[in-house]
Write a protein that holds these residues in place. Sequence first.
Motif, short mmCIF file in Angstrom:
data_model
loop_
_atom_site.label_atom_id
_atom_site.label_comp_id
_atom_site.label_asym_id
_atom_site.label_seq_id
_atom_site.Cartn_x
_atom_site.Cartn_y
_atom_site.Cartn_z
N THR A 180 69.78 79.38 59.83
CA THR A 180 68.48 79.67 59.22
C THR A 180 67.39 79.79 60.27
O THR A 180 66.55 80.69 60.21
N LYS A 215 68.91 89.36 51.36
CA LYS A 215 70.09 88.93 50.62
C LYS A 215 71.32 88.86 51.53
O LYS A 215 72.15 87.95 51.40
N GLN A 218 71.05 85.72 53.42
CA GLN A 218 71.34 84.56 52.57
C GLN A 218 72.83 84.30 52.49
O GLN A 218 73.28 83.15 52.51
N SER A 224 69.11 79.69 50.21
CA SER A 224 68.10 80.60 49.73
C SER A 224 67.03 80.84 50.80
O SER A 224 66.64 79.91 51.52
N LEU A 225 66.56 82.09 50.89
CA LEU A 225 65.54 82.47 51.86
C LEU A 225 64.37 83.13 51.13
O LEU A 225 64.56 83.80 50.12
#
Length: 245
Positions: A180, A215, A218, A224-225
């Motif tokens: 992330t 997406k 992700q 989730s981003l």
Amino acid sequence: MSACSLWISPQRSTQSYRRLLVQKLTTLGLSFTLCNWVLDFLTDRPQSVRIHDVSSSSISLSTGSPQGCVLSPLLFTLLTHDCSAIHPSCLIVKFADDTAVVGRIANNDESDYRQEVEHLEGWCRQNNLCINVKKTKEMIVDFRRGRHLPSPLYIGGTAVEVVSSFRRLRRAGLGSSVLTSFYRCVVESVLSSCIIVWHGSCSAAEKKALQRVVKAAQRTVGRSLPTTTDIYTSRCRKTGGPPAS
């Protein structure tokens, strides 16, 4: 049409870059006093290594900048600020001390891309940086039916290895938090650059295309981003301006 991407990993030369750095700081408009302060900071610095309660003897260094110092990455960024592409069909992307050269090739004409690599190689020599050819990789993206295999790319007389992918971080076993952080630094920072200015006028199709990138990320990071619309709304609220409808 095809594209070539060259991921270059420079290694710092043992030569002192203090004089060159001060020249660039002066060109950028820093005062004589501040430049002298930076020069003094980089000269004859005492340095030692400490592990738990054991410390090594201290030595004086005048090469490079201190590791772990907040000022060091800023000075390196200012040193490399003039490392930019000379051809409109090419792009130089810098992340810390890694550099990627991306070139768009049309009609099998690779001259701009190869000149861009030569220009970067010359820039590194002038700025006391040595390109580590062993860590330098080239990736060719070609969606044509009749693919044209380009001739090898040489840097310093050594052929650059051609690979099919770059940095498969998830396969290397990195956790979701690291993935992330990498996404936010490398991808999201580009997607959200000046987003307050341009996002409000994007069409629905353009927003959907941006969301496809999010997406895909992700699925890779496993969490989730925020969407580009979320980032846009959040930044508008922070700046006190309402988002455009």
